[in-house]
Structure formats: C-alpha cells, structure tokens
Design a protein around this motif. Structure first.
Motif, PDB file in Angstrom:
ATOM      1  N   CYS A  12      18.181 102.184 -10.114  1.00 28.34           N
ATOM      2  CA  CYS A  12      18.273 101.703 -11.489  1.00 28.34           C
ATOM      3  C   CYS A  12      18.638 100.214 -11.501  1.00 28.34           C
ATOM      4  N   CYS A  14      20.345  98.572 -13.476  1.00 25.08           N
ATOM      5  CA  CYS A  14      21.689  98.267 -13.976  1.00 25.08           C
ATOM      6  C   CYS A  14      22.727  98.157 -12.869  1.00 25.08           C
ATOM      7  N   SER A  16      23.960 100.714 -10.937  1.00 24.52           N
ATOM      8  CA  SER A  16      24.834 101.880 -10.784  1.00 24.52           C
ATOM      9  C   SER A  16      24.745 102.469  -9.373  1.00 24.52           C
ATOM     10  N   CYS A  23      19.736 107.745 -14.298  1.00 22.06           N
ATOM     11  CA  CYS A  23      20.615 106.736 -14.900  1.00 22.06           C
ATOM     12  C   CYS A  23      20.029 106.297 -16.243  1.00 22.06           C
ATOM     13  N   CYS A  24      19.680 105.036 -16.381  1.00 22.17           N
ATOM     14  CA  CYS A  24      19.274 104.508 -17.688  1.00 22.17           C
ATOM     15  C   CYS A  24      18.044 105.196 -18.274  1.00 22.17           C
ATOM     16  N   SER A  45      18.607  97.157 -18.124  1.00 20.94           N
ATOM     17  CA  SER A  45      17.539  97.839 -17.381  1.00 20.94           C
ATOM     18  C   SER A  45      16.216  97.769 -18.136  1.00 20.94           C
TER      19      SER A  45
HETATM   20 ZN   LIG Z   1      21.098 102.400 -14.998  1.00 22.14          ZN
END
Ligand SMILES: [Zn+2]
Length: 131
Positions: A12, A14, A16, A23-24, A45
């Motif tokens: 992801c 972002c 993480s 995730c996103c 993202s």
């Molecule tokens: Zn994410």
C-alpha cells in the motif's frame, strides 16, 4: 508508483507495510474511511495510484479544494499522481466527534508537503483544508 505495475497485492502506498488490498483499498472501495487518519492515509494512496474518484468523493463540497469543473479536477489529480509518492509520515492525529486534525509530511518527488489538515464528519468523514 506510476512506473511500477500496481495491483491489489502491491504494498500500500500509505506505508502501512500491508498489501493494498488489505489496507487503503478497503476505503477506496466504499469511498469512505472510518476516521480522519485512515482518510488521510487513503487519500495519499489515492493520489499515488490516481484514484480521482476517491479524492473527489472525500473532499467536502465546501472545501476550497473542491473543484467545480470535475473533468479538470480529474485531469489534475491524474497528472499529480505521476509524481513519485515516496513516503507519508503522520505527525499528529487529533480525533473528535465532528472535527478532526491530522498533521502529516508527504514526501513527493524532491519536496516535502507539510500540512495540518482539518477533517469534518457529516454522514462520513471529509477533507476540508489545511490550516
Ligand atoms: Zn494504505
């Protein structure tokens, strides 16, 4: 992200450490996130992968960043998404019932975007603007 082939199994954007699908992607699917921090991360993202719809649907209609011309807005998001989204750092998250703040640093190309963003909750969370 634009130079790699991005898939649901990719990491992801972002940061993480999870796969995008775990995730996103969960928030992108429903155009909404459970709190302002998840919204912040998933908007980052969305910019990274060029998901203009998510950006538009999570920007409050009263936000100064809400573009009246939808096609132009989509074009500019797609253009911005060609940047290199290197890293997102969350500095502070102040949660609330109807209003929340997320301070972050986004490392994009060779610059750092440092902003404290204001989010408001109506039927769902929206990005309002940097303060
Ligand atoms: Zn994410």
């Amino acid at each position: 992200m634009h130079i790699m082939k991005f898939s649901k199994n990719s990491k992801c954007p972002c940061g993480s450490g999870k796969k995008y699908k775990d995730c996103c992607y969960k928030w992108h699917k429903i155009n909404s996130a459970p709190n302002a921090m998840f919204l912040m991360k998933s908007r980052y993202s969305a910019y990274a992968i060029g998901n203009a719809e998510y950006i538009i649907k999570t920007t409050h209609p009263n936000s100064p960043h809400f573009e009246k011309n939808r096609n132009e807005w989509i074009k500019s998001i797609k253009e911005f998404s060609k940047s290199d989204f290197k890293k997102l750092e969350i500095i502070e998250f102040i949660d609330g019932e109807k209003e929340a703040f997320v301070e972050f640093k986004a490392y994009i190309d060779d610059y750092v975007m440092h902003e404290k963003s204001r989010f408001v909750k109506e039927e769902k969370w929206y990005y309002m603007k940097g303060i």
